[in-house]
Design an enzyme around this catalytic site. Structure first.
Site, PDB file in Angstrom:
ATOM      1  N   ARG A  51       0.880  -1.145  -0.161  1.00 18.24           N
ATOM      2  CA  ARG A  51      -0.041   0.079   0.051  1.00 18.24           C
ATOM      3  C   ARG A  51       0.752   1.172   0.041  1.00 18.24           C
ATOM      4  O   ARG A  51       2.012   0.999   0.031  1.00 18.24           O
ATOM      5  CB  ARG A  51      -0.971  -0.015   1.288  1.00 18.24           C
ATOM      6  CG  ARG A  51      -0.770  -0.596   2.399  1.00 18.24           C
ATOM      7  CD  ARG A  51       0.222   0.200   3.462  1.00 18.24           C
ATOM      8  NE  ARG A  51      -0.016   1.753   3.449  1.00 18.24           N
ATOM      9  CZ  ARG A  51       0.720   2.539   3.620  1.00 18.24           C
ATOM     10  NH1 ARG A  51       2.159   2.288   4.053  1.00 18.24           N
ATOM     11  NH2 ARG A  51       0.525   4.094   3.570  1.00 18.24           N
ATOM     12  N   GLY A  52       0.191   2.419  -0.342  1.00 23.41           N
ATOM     13  CA  GLY A  52       1.083   3.589  -0.209  1.00 23.41           C
ATOM     14  C   GLY A  52       1.119   3.784  -1.981  1.00 23.41           C
ATOM     15  O   GLY A  52       1.575   3.094  -2.652  1.00 23.41           O
ATOM     16  N   ALA A  53       1.088   5.066  -2.244  1.00 24.37           N
ATOM     17  CA  ALA A  53       0.957   5.310  -3.604  1.00 24.37           C
ATOM     18  C   ALA A  53       2.091   4.923  -4.531  1.00 24.37           C
ATOM     19  O   ALA A  53       1.820   4.243  -5.376  1.00 24.37           O
ATOM     20  CB  ALA A  53       0.644   6.729  -3.911  1.00 24.37           C
ATOM     21  N   ARG A  96      -6.569  -0.851  -7.258  1.00 23.39           N
ATOM     22  CA  ARG A  96      -7.380   0.242  -6.429  1.00 23.39           C
ATOM     23  C   ARG A  96      -7.636   1.491  -7.386  1.00 23.39           C
ATOM     24  O   ARG A  96      -6.721   2.040  -8.007  1.00 23.39           O
ATOM     25  CB  ARG A  96      -6.159   0.713  -5.298  1.00 23.39           C
ATOM     26  CG  ARG A  96      -6.109  -0.466  -4.226  1.00 23.39           C
ATOM     27  CD  ARG A  96      -5.331  -0.176  -3.035  1.00 23.39           C
ATOM     28  NE  ARG A  96      -5.937   0.726  -2.181  1.00 23.39           N
ATOM     29  CZ  ARG A  96      -5.524   1.319  -0.946  1.00 23.39           C
ATOM     30  NH1 ARG A  96      -4.163   1.077  -0.823  1.00 23.39           N
ATOM     31  NH2 ARG A  96      -6.214   2.157  -0.254  1.00 23.39           N
ATOM     32  N   GLN A 202      -2.612   3.053   9.868  1.00 22.20           N
ATOM     33  CA  GLN A 202      -1.271   2.820   9.090  1.00 22.20           C
ATOM     34  C   GLN A 202      -0.417   3.757   9.941  1.00 22.20           C
ATOM     35  O   GLN A 202       0.898   3.602   9.743  1.00 22.20           O
ATOM     36  CB  GLN A 202      -1.341   3.520   7.572  1.00 22.20           C
ATOM     37  CG  GLN A 202      -2.143   2.706   6.827  1.00 22.20           C
ATOM     38  CD  GLN A 202      -3.453   2.871   6.625  1.00 22.20           C
ATOM     39  OE1 GLN A 202      -3.968   3.419   7.479  1.00 22.20           O
ATOM     40  NE2 GLN A 202      -4.121   2.815   5.321  1.00 22.20           N
ATOM     41  N   ASP A 243      -2.035  10.846  -2.617  1.00 26.41           N
ATOM     42  CA  ASP A 243      -2.522   9.478  -3.649  1.00 26.41           C
ATOM     43  C   ASP A 243      -2.471  10.248  -4.972  1.00 26.41           C
ATOM     44  O   ASP A 243      -2.445   9.468  -5.966  1.00 26.41           O
ATOM     45  CB  ASP A 243      -3.755   8.966  -3.204  1.00 26.41           C
ATOM     46  CG  ASP A 243      -3.183   8.051  -1.822  1.00 26.41           C
ATOM     47  OD1 ASP A 243      -3.165   8.619  -0.818  1.00 26.41           O
ATOM     48  OD2 ASP A 243      -2.751   6.988  -1.903  1.00 26.41           O
ATOM     49  N   ASN A 253      -5.638  12.455  -0.110  1.00 25.17           N
ATOM     50  CA  ASN A 253      -4.596  11.725   0.610  1.00 25.17           C
ATOM     51  C   ASN A 253      -5.613  10.893   1.713  1.00 25.17           C
ATOM     52  O   ASN A 253      -6.874  11.236   1.566  1.00 25.17           O
ATOM     53  CB  ASN A 253      -3.452  12.550   1.467  1.00 25.17           C
ATOM     54  CG  ASN A 253      -2.527  11.445   2.120  1.00 25.17           C
ATOM     55  OD1 ASN A 253      -1.984  10.608   1.560  1.00 25.17           O
ATOM     56  ND2 ASN A 253      -2.202  11.875   3.554  1.00 25.17           N
ATOM     57  N   LYS A 254      -5.089  10.091   2.416  1.00 26.57           N
ATOM     58  CA  LYS A 254      -5.785   9.206   3.567  1.00 26.57           C
ATOM     59  C   LYS A 254      -6.727  10.019   4.066  1.00 26.57           C
ATOM     60  O   LYS A 254      -6.527  11.136   4.692  1.00 26.57           O
ATOM     61  CB  LYS A 254      -4.825   8.501   4.387  1.00 26.57           C
ATOM     62  CG  LYS A 254      -5.391   7.448   5.325  1.00 26.57           C
ATOM     63  CD  LYS A 254      -6.169   6.560   4.738  1.00 26.57           C
ATOM     64  CE  LYS A 254      -5.601   5.722   3.905  1.00 26.57           C
ATOM     65  NZ  LYS A 254      -6.513   5.023   2.831  1.00 26.57           N
TER      66      LYS A 254
HETATM   67  O1  MRU Z   1      -4.871   3.272   1.878  1.00 23.89           O
HETATM   68  P1  MRU Z   1      -3.330   3.222   1.647  1.00 23.89           P
HETATM   69  O2  MRU Z   1      -2.561   2.963   3.017  1.00 23.89           O
HETATM   70  O3  MRU Z   1      -2.599   2.851   0.530  1.00 23.89           O
HETATM   71  O4  MRU Z   1      -3.001   5.073   1.819  1.00 23.89           O
HETATM   72  C1  MRU Z   1      -1.861   5.610   1.740  1.00 23.89           C
HETATM   73  C2  MRU Z   1      -1.703   7.317   1.776  1.00 23.89           C
HETATM   74  O5  MRU Z   1      -2.707   7.687   2.003  1.00 23.89           O
HETATM   75  C3  MRU Z   1      -0.394   7.888   1.699  1.00 23.89           C
HETATM   76  O6  MRU Z   1      -0.384   9.008   2.384  1.00 23.89           O
HETATM   77  C4  MRU Z   1      -0.045   7.874   0.340  1.00 23.89           C
HETATM   78  O7  MRU Z   1      -0.499   7.081  -0.362  1.00 23.89           O
HETATM   79  C5  MRU Z   1       1.239   8.656   0.179  1.00 23.89           C
HETATM   80  S1  MRU Z   1       2.503   7.500   0.177  1.00 23.89           S
HETATM   81  C6  MRU Z   1       3.982   8.136   0.011  1.00 23.89           C
END
Ligand code: MRU
Length: 352
Positions: A51-53, A96, A202, A243, A253-254
């Protein structure tokens, strides 16, 4: 001091498979999983093993290589191989919906499939080399983001972050946490406040794990506490990841990031977004066009497998929110810190 970022690669191509840290079991267990088929990669992205962009961008690129390896065994004509692989790549990009790095990375692989003059074996090799290059570029880009960002971190600052935009959200080093790492290298008196980040936690599970491993002083708070600490003067700046960022600077973002940005504005605290240019989607004018992922109700109704509410209650679980560009002090990229007006500074960054 344990150097998390220099020892651990979140995702890595090994010979003919993808090896990644399983982020669903952190912090109880630190283990790797090997992903050996395209469908397994689709599922790993969807279920957030990765996970994470930026990390899911690289995962998507690996996924296309895995599908290419599978199709290469099927005795197809070169044209049929390319056609079927492009379809599989499109499917991979739907694992996703919000982080544009996934679509960006898959698109880069699709360009190779469309433009290569090589035979099937050659195309597979080109896709593999491109995926490995993306891994290496990601770390380099994050270090640049970190170094640019460190310039705006005040001495001895307390930095609030939300979710995990760290080494584990990228191949390594991190974007928002890359800023923290670079700042900490110059000034070991800085510290981090990490939002828990419900519902997937997270911040608690991943951010505190990787920062404490690197010896960076970290305090865990729950999501509702940020304005309390801002009012007390205990937060000097906010740095989060993203994201997807629209051409006008609106940043997804989250879920919960928007609330933090509003609180920061009210308390006159700088709010930065740290992200590579691959997170900026110049094809969309504003954040209204960003698709927000809806996730399952269990993520909200249950904690560690235990129900925490009335079983029949209604639940809505958007995974992300969009922070309007007016609330963002700067977007920290590998090309420097972009400032308002973002429509202009983003367009310029893409021309550099
Ligand atoms: O749902 P996730 O855990 O994939 O969401 C992650 C985030 O929102 C991060 O802040 C974003 O992807 C940036 S990661 C460098």
């Amino acid at each position: 001091m344990a150097e998390f970022h220099s020892k651990i690669k979140t995702i890595e191509w090994i010979n003919n498979y993808s090896k990644m840290v399983d982020q669903t079991v952190l912090p109880y267990e630190f283990k790797y999983v090997n992903i050996t088929s395209g469908q397994e990669m689709y599922d790993a992205i969807k279920t957030m093993i990765v996970r994470g962009a930026p990390a899911i961008g690289v995962a998507g690129a690996h996924g296309v290589v895995l599908y290419a390896q599978e199709l290469a065994k099927e005795n197809l004509s070169r044209d049929e191989f390319a056609k079927r692989l492009l379809e599989k790549a499109d499917y991979m990009a739907t694992s996703r919906p919000t982080a544009v790095n996934l679509m960006w990375a898959v698109e880069k692989q699709k360009e190779i499939i469309k433009n290569s003059t090589a035979d099937i074996k050659g195309i597979v090799e080109e896709l593999k080399q491109n995926a490995i290059k993306m891994e290496n570029d990601d770390i380099e880009i994050n270090k640049k983001i970190g170094d640019y960002g460190a310039e705006v971190v005040p001495k001895g600052a307390t930095i609030l972050t939300h979710c995990n935009a760290g080494g584990l959200a990228t191949v390594g080093y991190g974007t928002a946490l890359g800023v923290v790492r670079s700042a900490f290298a110059n000034d070991p008196t800085i510290q981090v406040f990490a939002d828990e980040t419900r519902p997937r936690q997270q911040g608690a599970r991943i951010t505190t794990f990787e920062l404490t491993m690197d010896g960076i002083p970290t305090t865990l708070i729950t999501d509702g506490m940020c304005s309390y600490f801002m009012k007390k003067g205990m937060i000097d700046m906010v740095v989060v990841g993203a994201d997807r960022i629209a051409a006008n600077g609106d940043a997804a973002n989250k879920i919960g990031t928007y609330t933090v940005a509003i609180a920061a504005k009210y308390h006159n605290i700088p709010f930065y977004v740290a992200a590579p240019l691959s997170t900026i989607d110049t094809s969309i004018k504003t954040g209204d066009e960003i698709v927000i992922e809806e996730r399952s109700r269990d993520e909200v109704t249950h904690i560690n497998g235990k129900i925490i509410c009335a079983e029949s209650v209604n639940v809505i679980n958007p995974g992300f929110d969009v922070t309007p560009h007016e609330l963002i002090s700067g977007i920290i990229t590998e090309k420097g810190i972009l400032r308002p007006a973002y429509t202009k500074s983003i367009a310029e960054a893409f021309r550099l």
